[in-house]
Write a protein that holds these residues in place. Structure first.
Motif, PDB file in Angstrom:
ATOM      1  N   THR A  91       0.832  -1.205   0.000  1.00  0.00           N
ATOM      2  CA  THR A  91       0.000   0.000   0.000  1.00  0.00           C
ATOM      3  C   THR A  91       0.865   1.253   0.000  1.00  0.00           C
ATOM      4  N   ARG A  95       0.900   3.969  -3.125  1.00  0.00           N
ATOM      5  CA  ARG A  95       0.595   5.379  -2.877  1.00  0.00           C
ATOM      6  C   ARG A  95       1.743   6.277  -3.337  1.00  0.00           C
ATOM      7  N   ARG A 102      -6.733   4.875  -6.279  1.00  0.00           N
ATOM      8  CA  ARG A 102      -7.700   4.566  -5.220  1.00  0.00           C
ATOM      9  C   ARG A 102      -7.290   3.224  -4.621  1.00  0.00           C
ATOM     10  N   GLU A 115      -6.461  -1.367  10.681  1.00  0.00           N
ATOM     11  CA  GLU A 115      -7.060  -0.346   9.824  1.00  0.00           C
ATOM     12  C   GLU A 115      -6.234   0.936   9.857  1.00  0.00           C
ATOM     13  N   ARG A 116      -5.814   1.377  11.031  1.00  0.00           N
ATOM     14  CA  ARG A 116      -5.012   2.602  11.158  1.00  0.00           C
ATOM     15  C   ARG A 116      -3.691   2.448  10.397  1.00  0.00           C
ATOM     16  N   PHE A 118      -3.071   0.549   7.764  1.00  0.00           N
ATOM     17  CA  PHE A 118      -3.370   0.622   6.327  1.00  0.00           C
ATOM     18  C   PHE A 118      -3.630   2.065   5.916  1.00  0.00           C
ATOM     19  N   ARG A 119      -4.429   2.772   6.689  1.00  0.00           N
ATOM     20  CA  ARG A 119      -4.752   4.163   6.343  1.00  0.00           C
ATOM     21  C   ARG A 119      -3.509   5.046   6.416  1.00  0.00           C
ATOM     22  N   ASP A 120      -2.667   4.831   7.412  1.00  0.00           N
ATOM     23  CA  ASP A 120      -1.415   5.596   7.509  1.00  0.00           C
ATOM     24  C   ASP A 120      -0.503   5.322   6.316  1.00  0.00           C
ATOM     25  N   ALA A 123      -4.041   3.828   2.364  1.00  0.00           N
ATOM     26  CA  ALA A 123      -5.301   3.224   1.911  1.00  0.00           C
ATOM     27  C   ALA A 123      -6.447   4.222   2.043  1.00  0.00           C
ATOM     28  N   ASP A 124      -7.317   4.232   1.041  1.00  0.00           N
ATOM     29  CA  ASP A 124      -8.488   5.104   1.048  1.00  0.00           C
ATOM     30  C   ASP A 124      -9.665   4.458   1.755  1.00  0.00           C
ATOM     31  N   ASP A 125      -9.724   3.137   1.704  1.00  0.00           N
ATOM     32  CA  ASP A 125     -10.837   2.423   2.316  1.00  0.00           C
ATOM     33  C   ASP A 125     -10.332   1.105   2.874  1.00  0.00           C
ATOM     34  N   PHE A 126     -11.120   0.488   3.740  1.00  0.00           N
ATOM     35  CA  PHE A 126     -10.695  -0.703   4.473  1.00  0.00           C
ATOM     36  C   PHE A 126     -11.896  -1.605   4.701  1.00  0.00           C
TER      37      PHE A 126
END
Length: 144
Positions: A91, A95, A102, A115-116, A118-120, A123-126
């Motif tokens: 990921t 990015r 996306r 999730e945090r 991945f987002r860090d 990632a846009d969605d999980f």
């Protein structure tokens, strides 16, 4: 694609015509990274029906190698637990290489910490597995 086969992925079939996919000269491309072959086949078919040309990698290492051979990437679906490089690293690299891509993360090990992470990483969605296909497609297409 030829490089997908060399990296252990399955070559994508031609996308099915879809009015929402945009003009044929602007075919959307997606990277699908998951070592679960059955689930990956289901995801790939759904993405192709939605107008994406799909590049598939079974391992994180193969996904990272594939990034060097892809000119454009509109969407990526990335699993967390992969042989080789993990989904967080994939990921992060997607990015960095394709800032407008996306990115949708999927995992069977869903919790707030994962999730945090991945987002860090970008990632846009999980989503936790099992993922409802329409939810995945909506997230990839940014239709919430």
């Amino acid at each position: 694609c030829g490089s997908c086969s060399a990296l252990g992925g399955k070559p994508a079939t031609a996308p099915v015509s879809n009015p929402e996919a945009g003009p044929p000269d602007r075919a959307r491309t997606a990277l699908l990274v998951d070592d679960d072959d059955e689930l990956a086949r289901i995801f790939a078919r759904a993405l192709e029906r939605s107008g994406f040309s799909v590049h598939r990698a079974r391992t994180g290492t193969d996904a990272l190698a594939l990034l060097a051979h892809v000119a454009r990437l509109d969407a990526a679906v990335v699993d967390l637990v992969l042989p080789g490089a993990g989904g967080i690293e994939v990921t992060r690299r997607v990015r960095a290489t394709f800032p407008a891509c996306r990115i949708v993360a999927v995992t069977g090990l869903a919790d707030a910490t994962v999730e945090r992470a991945f987002r860090d990483a970008g990632a846009d969605d999980f989503f936790a597995k099992p993922v409802e296909l329409q939810h995945l497609l909506d997230a990839v297409a940014l239709r919430h």
